[in-house]
Design a protein around this motif. Structure first.
Motif, PDB file in Angstrom:
ATOM      1  N   VAL A 117      -7.769  64.654  77.671  1.00 12.32           N
ATOM      2  CA  VAL A 117      -6.611  64.391  76.814  1.00 12.32           C
ATOM      3  C   VAL A 117      -6.641  65.247  75.550  1.00 12.32           C
ATOM      4  O   VAL A 117      -5.638  65.395  74.870  1.00 12.32           O
ATOM      5  CB  VAL A 117      -6.499  62.884  76.466  1.00 12.32           C
ATOM      6  CG1 VAL A 117      -7.551  62.475  75.445  1.00 12.32           C
ATOM      7  CG2 VAL A 117      -5.110  62.525  75.977  1.00 12.32           C
ATOM      8  N   GLY A 118      -7.819  65.841  75.250  1.00 14.19           N
ATOM      9  CA  GLY A 118      -7.899  66.747  74.110  1.00 14.19           C
ATOM     10  C   GLY A 118      -8.712  66.247  72.927  1.00 14.19           C
ATOM     11  O   GLY A 118      -8.495  66.694  71.797  1.00 14.19           O
ATOM     12  N   LYS A 119      -9.665  65.353  73.160  1.00 11.64           N
ATOM     13  CA  LYS A 119     -10.475  64.820  72.052  1.00 11.64           C
ATOM     14  C   LYS A 119     -11.274  65.916  71.357  1.00 11.64           C
ATOM     15  O   LYS A 119     -11.249  66.029  70.126  1.00 11.64           O
ATOM     16  CB  LYS A 119     -11.425  63.718  72.557  1.00 11.64           C
ATOM     17  CG  LYS A 119     -10.710  62.474  73.023  1.00 11.64           C
ATOM     18  CD  LYS A 119     -11.658  61.406  73.532  1.00 11.64           C
ATOM     19  CE  LYS A 119     -12.498  61.829  74.702  1.00 11.64           C
ATOM     20  NZ  LYS A 119     -11.774  62.171  75.918  1.00 11.64           N
ATOM     21  N   SER A 120     -11.970  66.732  72.128  1.00 18.11           N
ATOM     22  CA  SER A 120     -12.795  67.797  71.534  1.00 18.11           C
ATOM     23  C   SER A 120     -11.920  68.841  70.840  1.00 18.11           C
ATOM     24  O   SER A 120     -12.261  69.325  69.757  1.00 18.11           O
ATOM     25  CB  SER A 120     -13.673  68.448  72.607  1.00 18.11           C
ATOM     26  OG  SER A 120     -14.548  67.487  73.172  1.00 18.11           O
ATOM     27  N   ARG A 123     -12.708  74.526  63.252  1.00 15.55           N
ATOM     28  CA  ARG A 123     -13.728  75.238  64.020  1.00 15.55           C
ATOM     29  C   ARG A 123     -13.179  75.521  65.399  1.00 15.55           C
ATOM     30  O   ARG A 123     -12.386  74.768  65.928  1.00 15.55           O
ATOM     31  CB  ARG A 123     -14.994  74.390  64.173  1.00 15.55           C
ATOM     32  CG  ARG A 123     -15.642  73.974  62.873  1.00 15.55           C
ATOM     33  CD  ARG A 123     -16.458  75.097  62.253  1.00 15.55           C
ATOM     34  NE  ARG A 123     -17.146  74.663  61.069  1.00 15.55           N
ATOM     35  CZ  ARG A 123     -18.321  74.075  61.043  1.00 15.55           C
ATOM     36  NH1 ARG A 123     -18.954  73.830  62.172  1.00 15.55           N
ATOM     37  NH2 ARG A 123     -18.863  73.724  59.910  1.00 15.55           N
ATOM     38  N   LYS A 124     -13.669  76.576  66.019  1.00 18.44           N
ATOM     39  CA  LYS A 124     -13.202  76.890  67.367  1.00 18.44           C
ATOM     40  C   LYS A 124     -14.015  76.199  68.448  1.00 18.44           C
ATOM     41  O   LYS A 124     -13.489  75.869  69.494  1.00 18.44           O
ATOM     42  CB  LYS A 124     -13.226  78.408  67.593  1.00 18.44           C
ATOM     43  CG  LYS A 124     -12.170  79.085  66.778  1.00 18.44           C
ATOM     44  CD  LYS A 124     -11.976  80.504  67.211  1.00 18.44           C
ATOM     45  CE  LYS A 124     -10.956  81.076  66.268  1.00 18.44           C
ATOM     46  NZ  LYS A 124     -10.152  82.076  66.602  1.00 18.44           N
ATOM     47  N   ALA A 125     -15.303  76.001  68.205  1.00 16.73           N
ATOM     48  CA  ALA A 125     -16.141  75.498  69.294  1.00 16.73           C
ATOM     49  C   ALA A 125     -17.252  74.569  68.830  1.00 16.73           C
ATOM     50  O   ALA A 125     -18.295  74.511  69.447  1.00 16.73           O
ATOM     51  CB  ALA A 125     -16.743  76.678  70.052  1.00 16.73           C
ATOM     52  N   LEU A 126     -17.026  73.816  67.753  1.00 21.38           N
ATOM     53  CA  LEU A 126     -18.043  72.853  67.333  1.00 21.38           C
ATOM     54  C   LEU A 126     -18.174  71.773  68.405  1.00 21.38           C
ATOM     55  O   LEU A 126     -19.260  71.487  68.889  1.00 21.38           O
ATOM     56  CB  LEU A 126     -17.693  72.234  65.970  1.00 21.38           C
ATOM     57  CG  LEU A 126     -18.710  71.235  65.427  1.00 21.38           C
ATOM     58  CD1 LEU A 126     -20.046  71.924  65.162  1.00 21.38           C
ATOM     59  CD2 LEU A 126     -18.188  70.592  64.152  1.00 21.38           C
ATOM     60  N   ALA A 127     -17.028  71.194  68.784  1.00 23.69           N
ATOM     61  CA  ALA A 127     -17.006  70.248  69.905  1.00 23.69           C
ATOM     62  C   ALA A 127     -16.691  71.053  71.158  1.00 23.69           C
ATOM     63  O   ALA A 127     -15.720  71.795  71.187  1.00 23.69           O
ATOM     64  CB  ALA A 127     -15.962  69.169  69.666  1.00 23.69           C
ATOM     65  N   ARG A 128     -17.514  70.903  72.187  1.00 19.38           N
ATOM     66  CA  ARG A 128     -17.309  71.692  73.403  1.00 19.38           C
ATOM     67  C   ARG A 128     -16.095  71.210  74.163  1.00 19.38           C
ATOM     68  O   ARG A 128     -15.947  70.021  74.422  1.00 19.38           O
ATOM     69  CB  ARG A 128     -18.541  71.617  74.287  1.00 19.38           C
ATOM     70  CG  ARG A 128     -19.714  72.416  73.726  1.00 19.38           C
ATOM     71  CD  ARG A 128     -20.907  72.267  74.590  1.00 19.38           C
ATOM     72  NE  ARG A 128     -21.342  70.875  74.484  1.00 19.38           N
ATOM     73  CZ  ARG A 128     -22.382  70.372  75.092  1.00 19.38           C
ATOM     74  NH1 ARG A 128     -23.096  71.113  75.889  1.00 19.38           N
ATOM     75  NH2 ARG A 128     -22.722  69.118  74.938  1.00 19.38           N
ATOM     76  N   PHE A 185       0.624  65.357  67.764  1.00 27.75           N
ATOM     77  CA  PHE A 185      -0.413  66.350  67.478  1.00 27.75           C
ATOM     78  C   PHE A 185      -0.384  67.477  68.502  1.00 27.75           C
ATOM     79  O   PHE A 185      -0.128  67.261  69.681  1.00 27.75           O
ATOM     80  CB  PHE A 185      -1.791  65.689  67.491  1.00 27.75           C
ATOM     81  CG  PHE A 185      -2.923  66.652  67.273  1.00 27.75           C
ATOM     82  CD1 PHE A 185      -3.264  67.066  66.002  1.00 27.75           C
ATOM     83  CD2 PHE A 185      -3.624  67.175  68.354  1.00 27.75           C
ATOM     84  CE1 PHE A 185      -4.286  67.983  65.796  1.00 27.75           C
ATOM     85  CE2 PHE A 185      -4.648  68.084  68.156  1.00 27.75           C
ATOM     86  CZ  PHE A 185      -4.979  68.486  66.879  1.00 27.75           C
ATOM     87  N   SER A 186      -0.713  68.672  68.023  1.00 29.02           N
ATOM     88  CA  SER A 186      -0.923  69.818  68.910  1.00 29.02           C
ATOM     89  C   SER A 186      -2.103  70.623  68.390  1.00 29.02           C
ATOM     90  O   SER A 186      -2.088  71.081  67.245  1.00 29.02           O
ATOM     91  CB  SER A 186       0.320  70.707  68.959  1.00 29.02           C
ATOM     92  OG  SER A 186      -0.005  71.936  69.586  1.00 29.02           O
ATOM     93  N   ALA A 187      -3.104  70.806  69.230  1.00 29.32           N
ATOM     94  CA  ALA A 187      -4.244  71.652  68.858  1.00 29.32           C
ATOM     95  C   ALA A 187      -3.812  73.117  68.800  1.00 29.32           C
ATOM     96  O   ALA A 187      -4.428  73.920  68.109  1.00 29.32           O
ATOM     97  CB  ALA A 187      -5.387  71.477  69.852  1.00 29.32           C
ATOM     98  N   VAL A 188      -2.733  73.464  69.498  1.00 25.60           N
ATOM     99  CA  VAL A 188      -2.248  74.843  69.533  1.00 25.60           C
ATOM    100  C   VAL A 188      -1.499  75.195  68.251  1.00 25.60           C
ATOM    101  O   VAL A 188      -1.781  76.203  67.608  1.00 25.60           O
ATOM    102  CB  VAL A 188      -1.355  75.079  70.775  1.00 25.60           C
ATOM    103  CG1 VAL A 188      -0.743  76.464  70.754  1.00 25.60           C
ATOM    104  CG2 VAL A 188      -2.166  74.879  72.052  1.00 25.60           C
ATOM    105  N   THR A 189      -0.542  74.351  67.864  1.00 19.61           N
ATOM    106  CA  THR A 189       0.293  74.650  66.693  1.00 19.61           C
ATOM    107  C   THR A 189      -0.250  74.063  65.394  1.00 19.61           C
ATOM    108  O   THR A 189       0.152  74.473  64.317  1.00 19.61           O
ATOM    109  CB  THR A 189       1.727  74.112  66.886  1.00 19.61           C
ATOM    110  OG1 THR A 189       1.695  72.668  66.894  1.00 19.61           O
ATOM    111  CG2 THR A 189       2.334  74.650  68.167  1.00 19.61           C
TER     112      THR A 189
END
Length: 194
Positions: free
Chosen positions: A34-37, A46-51, A173-177
């Motif tokens: 669902v997009g938690k990380s 951060r780009k990759a703190l959460a995998r 929410f959008s992780a992209v925008t």
């Protein structure tokens, strides 16, 4: 709360591995993929703190991220069909063990995919949070995947689906925008400063 201070702290695969609860905690819950990380990464800039992974069920442990005055907790996703029943039971026991432990849990951020109605597992989780009187808010993820008409329809549908939950905060929410990021950071800052 200084987001630049965020660091991975530890992963717990069993309840007895949970760290001592010495900071206010905000847990992130939702079905697999669902997009938690992605949400945690966006919140912490951060780009990759959460995998992250395109493969559902990748987060099989509870992952803790420590900030200076707050801890973020990434719970395993629920509802993923392609794992064994034993693994599903372990995840359920781990999530319940965390939520029922004597911790400084201030808020659960319950993620739902904006493109779909809440699943039976989502409803079970929301009922659990209400019954246990655990404070929560709902984040509707993947908003960028909806066109304007779909967005209006889904937001209306969610209002109807959540009509019985008085005072519920719902954050698109959008992780992209980045939509919703500032609102969520403000909520986390308020918790960290209490």
């Amino acid at each position: 709360m200084k987001i630049e201070s965020a660091a991975f702290e530890l992963s717990a695969g069993l309840v007895h591995q949970l760290p001592a609860s010495n900071l206010p905690e905000v847990a992130f819950s939702g079905r697999s993929n669902v997009g938690k990380s992605s949400l945690i990464n966006r919140l912490l800039n951060r780009k990759a703190l959460a995998r992250t992974s395109a493969t559902p069920g990748k987060t099989a442990t509870i992952n803790f991220y420590r900030l200076d005055t707050l801890r973020l907790v990434d719970l395993p996703g629920y509802g993923y069909a392609k794992v064994s029943d034993a693994e599903k039971r372990r995840w359920k026991g781990l999530i319940e063990g965390y939520l029922e432990a004597d911790r400084e849990l201030c808020l659960v951020v319950q993620l739902l995919d904006a493109r779909h109605a809440p699943s039976a597992d989502d409803r079970t989780m929301l009922d659990y949070l209400v019954q246990r009187e655990i404070p929560f808010l709902v984040v509707l993820t993947k908003m960028d995947k909806l066109n304007v008409t779909q967005r209006v329809q889904r937001l209306q549908a969610f209002q109807e689906e959540f009509a019985s939950l008085e005072g519920l905060t719902v954050v698109p929410f959008s992780a992209v925008t980045g939509e919703g990021t500032q609102e969520l950071r403000k909520i986390l800052t308020e918790i960290a400063e209490e």
